[in-house]
Design an enzyme around this catalytic site. Structure first.
Site, PDB file in Angstrom:
ATOM      1  N   SER A   1      -3.550  -6.465   4.149  1.00  0.00           N
ATOM      2  CA  SER A   1      -2.369  -7.331   4.189  1.00  0.00           C
ATOM      3  C   SER A   1      -1.080  -6.538   4.048  1.00  0.00           C
ATOM      4  CB  SER A   1      -2.443  -8.372   3.073  1.00  0.00           C
ATOM      5  OG  SER A   1      -3.598  -9.137   3.216  1.00  0.00           O
ATOM      6  N   GLY A   2      -1.169  -5.206   4.179  1.00  0.00           N
ATOM      7  CA  GLY A   2       0.022  -4.366   4.100  1.00  0.00           C
ATOM      8  C   GLY A   2       0.414  -4.021   2.680  1.00  0.00           C
TER       9      GLY A   2
ATOM     10  N   SER B   1      -3.888  -1.345  -0.087  1.00  0.00           N
ATOM     11  CA  SER B   1      -5.188  -1.380  -0.777  1.00  0.00           C
ATOM     12  C   SER B   1      -6.008  -0.107  -0.529  1.00  0.00           C
ATOM     13  CB  SER B   1      -5.939  -2.632  -0.308  1.00  0.00           C
ATOM     14  OG  SER B   1      -7.295  -2.492  -0.532  1.00  0.00           O
ATOM     15  N   SER B   2      -6.044   0.366   0.719  1.00  0.00           N
ATOM     16  CA  SER B   2      -6.883   1.551   1.003  1.00  0.00           C
ATOM     17  C   SER B   2      -6.340   2.787   0.304  1.00  0.00           C
ATOM     18  CB  SER B   2      -7.027   1.784   2.511  1.00  0.00           C
ATOM     19  OG  SER B   2      -5.825   2.201   3.075  1.00  0.00           O
TER      20      SER B   2
ATOM     21  N   ALA C   1      -4.659   2.821  -2.492  1.00  0.00           N
ATOM     22  CA  ALA C   1      -4.903   2.685  -3.928  1.00  0.00           C
ATOM     23  C   ALA C   1      -6.355   3.024  -4.258  1.00  0.00           C
ATOM     24  CB  ALA C   1      -4.560   1.262  -4.378  1.00  0.00           C
TER      25      ALA C   1
ATOM     26  N   ASP D   1       2.435   5.743   1.836  1.00  0.00           N
ATOM     27  CA  ASP D   1       1.606   4.865   1.005  1.00  0.00           C
ATOM     28  C   ASP D   1       0.961   5.631  -0.148  1.00  0.00           C
ATOM     29  OD1 ASP D   1       2.214   3.018   2.960  1.00  0.00           O
ATOM     30  OD2 ASP D   1       0.201   2.220   3.097  1.00  0.00           O
TER      31      ASP D   1
HETATM   32  O1  PMV Z   1       0.427  -1.682   6.483  1.00  0.00           O
HETATM   33  P1  PMV Z   1       0.265  -0.407   5.760  1.00  0.00           P
HETATM   34  O2  PMV Z   1       0.210  -0.583   4.299  1.00  0.00           O
HETATM   35  O3  PMV Z   1      -0.918   0.370   6.287  1.00  0.00           O
HETATM   36  O4  PMV Z   1       1.585   0.462   6.025  1.00  0.00           O
HETATM   37  C1  PMV Z   1       1.787   1.158   7.220  1.00  0.00           C
HETATM   38  C2  PMV Z   1       3.159   1.714   7.279  1.00  0.00           C
HETATM   39  C3  PMV Z   1       3.513   2.441   8.584  1.00  0.00           C
HETATM   40  O5  PMV Z   1       4.840   2.920   8.435  1.00  0.00           O
HETATM   41  C4  PMV Z   1       3.456   1.499   9.759  1.00  0.00           C
HETATM   42  C5  PMV Z   1       2.567   3.608   8.840  1.00  0.00           C
HETATM   43  C6  PMV Z   1       2.743   4.785   7.882  1.00  0.00           C
HETATM   44  O6  PMV Z   1       1.819   5.607   7.852  1.00  0.00           O
HETATM   45  O7  PMV Z   1       3.766   4.927   7.210  1.00  0.00           O
END
Ligand code: PMV
Length: 299
Positions: free
Chosen positions: A84-85, A88-89, A91, A132
């Site tokens: 869901s952004g 989680s992965s 962490a 992340d």
């Molecule tokens: O949706 P997430 O938590 O995987 O975030 C991705 C963020 C991006 O900028 C789209 C990709 C990245 O590696 O920074």
């Protein structure tokens, strides 16, 4: 038993552009993953856990030149919604790597865990920016730019509401690829969007520091428009975002987004968060109230 926890994250702004060297602002949130390792002669694990185990162990073995890892049981418990952004992965990888290194009696620091977690991100996401893993490990509110030291931002604004726009069908990898194709096809337009996100990230730092709520709302709105122009926000998510704006708030996707169905958790802000909760309730949308700027990796 060896136990570590790591937080989820939100992208306050700068996602996607960060892959191309622009700065992003992220924050660790008060939803955590806890990973425990218990020495055990017979290690049983579900298929999903076996998969994570395989990825993390092979990165640790390869990087640290380790031949065998003694058998152990792995427990993962999470408050972070998956896919869901909310990081989680990252962490899971970070807490797991810290636990595994400790289990192997290897001395480590946060940078070590971050660079190993970055390798795991590559397996999960293809071409990650590293934002992340850095955020969930170091915690706080972070200004992140590829190849530079992250900077902690002290902020007066810490409370946000997440409204669920539905799980994206696309993976982060697919969304990053989508933007890469768009950049190839319309280089000038997309570069302009990236430049504008950089300007907004800078303005956002000031707004957060000064506790300027009006400016925060304006910046999130503008940032979201840019993400929509990048083509990473679904119709469904845009509809919810327009509703939030109508009641005087602002909302944006947080992370990779998604277009075919949902775009994940929407980061929402309103001077009076009750207005957001009421709006979500009226529209039968799940919410989470979160705090931004929490601690990173913890034992
Ligand atoms: O949706 P997430 O938590 O995987 O975030 C991705 C963020 C991006 O900028 C789209 C990709 C990245 O590696 O920074």
């Amino acid at each position: 038993m060896i136990k570590f926890s790591a937080p989820g994250k939100i992208h306050l702004l700068g996602e996607h552009a960060v892959v191309y060297g622009k700065p992003a602002l992220l924050a660790a949130i008060d939803l955590r993953v806890t990973v425990s390792i218990t020495p055990s002669p017979q290690a049983l694990a579900s298929k999903q856990k076996e998969n994570i185990k395989k990825i993390i162990e092979s990165i640790v073995k390869k990087t640290l030149n380790i031949r065998t890892i003694p058998s152990y049981n792995l427990t993962i418990s999470s408050q972070i919604p998956i896919g869901s952004g909310l990081g989680s992965s990252s962490a899971v990888s970070s807490a797991y790597i810290a636990a595994l290194l400790s289990f192997l009696n290897i001395k480590w620091n946060l940078e070590d865990v971050s660079s190993l977690a970055y390798e795991a991100e590559k397996v999960f996401h293809g071409n990650p920016s590293g934002a992340d893993n850095t955020t969930v490990i170091f915690g706080g509110i972070l200004w992140y730019r590829k190849k530079t030291e992250p900077v902690q931002i002290l902020s007066q604004i810490k409370q946000f509401v997440l409204i669920d726009s539905g799980k994206p069908v696309e993976s982060t990898k697919e969304m990053v690829e989508k933007v890469r194709i768009k950049l190839q096809e319309s280089r000038i337009k997309v570069q302009k969007i990236f430049d504008d996100q950089e300007r907004l990230v800078k303005e956002l730092i000031v707004a957060l520091k000064e506790g300027d709520q009006n400016q925060l709302v304006n910046i999130i709105r503008e940032g979201e428009r840019n993400l929509e122009s990048l083509g990473v926000v679904s119709k469904r998510a845009q509809e919810i975002i327009r509703l939030v704006e109508k009641v005087g708030g602002a909302a944006k996707i947080s992370g990779a987004g998604g277009v075919k169905s949902g775009s994940g958790m929407l980061l929402c802000y309103h001077k009076n968060s009750k207005a957001l909760l009421a709006l979500a309730k009226k529209n039968h949308l799940p919410t989470l109230s979160i705090k931004a700027g929490e601690k990173g990796l913890l034992q």
